[in-house]
Design a protein around this motif. Structure first.
Motif, PDB file in Angstrom:
ATOM      1  N   LEU A  71     111.550  11.557 -58.794  1.00 54.31           N
ATOM      2  CA  LEU A  71     110.520  10.764 -59.484  1.00 54.31           C
ATOM      3  C   LEU A  71     111.395   9.721 -60.435  1.00 54.31           C
ATOM      4  O   LEU A  71     112.557  10.253 -61.102  1.00 54.31           O
ATOM      5  CB  LEU A  71     109.737  11.448 -60.322  1.00 54.31           C
ATOM      6  CG  LEU A  71     108.701  12.233 -59.411  1.00 54.31           C
ATOM      7  CD1 LEU A  71     107.731  13.061 -60.350  1.00 54.31           C
ATOM      8  CD2 LEU A  71     107.862  11.431 -58.530  1.00 54.31           C
ATOM      9  N   GLN A  72     111.114   8.712 -60.713  1.00 51.48           N
ATOM     10  CA  GLN A  72     111.615   7.575 -61.745  1.00 51.48           C
ATOM     11  C   GLN A  72     111.143   8.108 -62.983  1.00 51.48           C
ATOM     12  O   GLN A  72     109.841   8.175 -63.351  1.00 51.48           O
ATOM     13  CB  GLN A  72     111.024   6.224 -61.295  1.00 51.48           C
ATOM     14  CG  GLN A  72     111.740   5.172 -62.148  1.00 51.48           C
ATOM     15  CD  GLN A  72     111.095   3.794 -61.925  1.00 51.48           C
ATOM     16  OE1 GLN A  72     110.690   3.536 -60.869  1.00 51.48           O
ATOM     17  NE2 GLN A  72     111.391   2.987 -62.919  1.00 51.48           N
ATOM     18  N   VAL A  73     112.059   8.277 -64.066  1.00 49.10           N
ATOM     19  CA  VAL A  73     111.661   8.836 -65.234  1.00 49.10           C
ATOM     20  C   VAL A  73     112.124   7.744 -66.158  1.00 49.10           C
ATOM     21  O   VAL A  73     113.189   7.235 -66.547  1.00 49.10           O
ATOM     22  CB  VAL A  73     112.263  10.210 -65.574  1.00 49.10           C
ATOM     23  CG1 VAL A  73     111.813  10.525 -67.228  1.00 49.10           C
ATOM     24  CG2 VAL A  73     111.503  11.120 -64.711  1.00 49.10           C
ATOM     25  N   THR A  74     111.268   7.169 -67.096  1.00 53.98           N
ATOM     26  CA  THR A  74     111.851   6.499 -68.172  1.00 53.98           C
ATOM     27  C   THR A  74     111.505   7.215 -69.522  1.00 53.98           C
ATOM     28  O   THR A  74     110.543   7.907 -69.709  1.00 53.98           O
ATOM     29  CB  THR A  74     111.008   5.164 -68.282  1.00 53.98           C
ATOM     30  OG1 THR A  74     109.510   5.346 -68.290  1.00 53.98           O
ATOM     31  CG2 THR A  74     111.183   4.137 -66.937  1.00 53.98           C
ATOM     32  N   ARG A  75     112.398   6.805 -70.568  1.00 56.92           N
ATOM     33  CA  ARG A  75     112.428   7.473 -71.821  1.00 56.92           C
ATOM     34  C   ARG A  75     112.224   6.624 -72.948  1.00 56.92           C
ATOM     35  O   ARG A  75     113.046   5.361 -72.768  1.00 56.92           O
ATOM     36  CB  ARG A  75     113.657   8.367 -72.052  1.00 56.92           C
ATOM     37  CG  ARG A  75     113.731   9.401 -71.211  1.00 56.92           C
ATOM     38  CD  ARG A  75     114.943  10.227 -71.432  1.00 56.92           C
ATOM     39  NE  ARG A  75     116.165   9.428 -70.942  1.00 56.92           N
ATOM     40  CZ  ARG A  75     116.705   9.455 -69.639  1.00 56.92           C
ATOM     41  NH1 ARG A  75     116.097  10.145 -68.838  1.00 56.92           N
ATOM     42  NH2 ARG A  75     117.906   8.644 -69.471  1.00 56.92           N
ATOM     43  N   ARG A  76     111.458   6.588 -74.028  1.00 56.41           N
ATOM     44  CA  ARG A  76     111.495   5.936 -75.098  1.00 56.41           C
ATOM     45  C   ARG A  76     111.348   6.930 -76.214  1.00 56.41           C
ATOM     46  O   ARG A  76     110.389   7.349 -76.630  1.00 56.41           O
ATOM     47  CB  ARG A  76     110.405   4.830 -75.065  1.00 56.41           C
ATOM     48  CG  ARG A  76     110.338   3.823 -76.134  1.00 56.41           C
ATOM     49  CD  ARG A  76     109.482   2.985 -75.878  1.00 56.41           C
ATOM     50  NE  ARG A  76     108.081   3.321 -76.546  1.00 56.41           N
ATOM     51  CZ  ARG A  76     106.849   3.542 -76.019  1.00 56.41           C
ATOM     52  NH1 ARG A  76     106.858   3.262 -74.644  1.00 56.41           N
ATOM     53  NH2 ARG A  76     105.933   4.075 -76.522  1.00 56.41           N
TER      54      ARG A  76
END
Length: 180
Positions: A71-76
């Motif tokens: 899965l594509q994971v983005t973090r902020r």
């Protein structure tokens, strides 16, 4: 368990050959059990939390998750996060972990976002996926465990649909003084 291993070694040293072989087998089973207990204890509080802090632990968790699930994971993660008590960091980490596990198991998602933000009175961890969404969260052991963890630190947990599709899990935790 270490005392048991030492006792088994002494008994095996004094035992007749046939019994010695059986005692060595029991020793090996005990040694394997001890190794498993040690692995479990290390997982209770991931060392990366103590060694590198919450942001690094969450980064590592999400990188591993992306590698294992595809899965594509983005973090902020906000740069101005306050100091948190160790128990608060552990709850944030575990809720993120359980949320990601639920995404992998149930969401049929392609993307997931993990955010950690400084709020007026604490921090908020948000895990949002673009999966099939939920009408109302089923209170299984995972969600119940997340709610209980949130309560232990005086936090709150919300699980809601994330329009247009998907699910949003948000844990809001108050800031308490970090223990030395």
């Amino acid at each position: 368990m270490t005392a048991i291993l030492l006792g088994l070694k002494r008994a095996a040293d004094d035992a007749p050959p046939r019994l010695r072989k059986e005692l060595h087998e029991v020793q090996e089973i005990t040694r394997e059990s001890l190794d498993e207990v040690r692995r479990l204890v290390r997982r209770l509080r991931p060392g990366v939390l103590d060694d590198l802090g919450l942001v690094s632990a969450l980064t590592s968790l999400t990188e591993d998750f992306a590698a294992h699930t595809g899965l594509q994971v983005t973090r902020r993660f906000d740069a101005d996060l306050p100091d948190l008590a160790p128990e608060t960091e552990l709850v944030l980490y575990r809720v993120a972990q359980e949320s990601l596990t639920n995404v992998a198991r149930h969401a049929n998602a392609e993307r997931v976002a993990v955010a950690l933000q400084h709020t007026d009175d604490g921090v908020a961890l948000t895990v949002t996926d673009d999966g099939s969404g939920i009408k109302a969260p089923r209170e299984g052991a995972g969600i119940r465990g997340m709610r209980e963890r949130a309560l232990l630190i005086g936090g709150s947990l919300e699980i809601t649909p994330a329009p247009p599709t998907g699910t949003r899990v948000q844990l809001t935790a108050p800031v308490s003084r970090k223990q030395p």
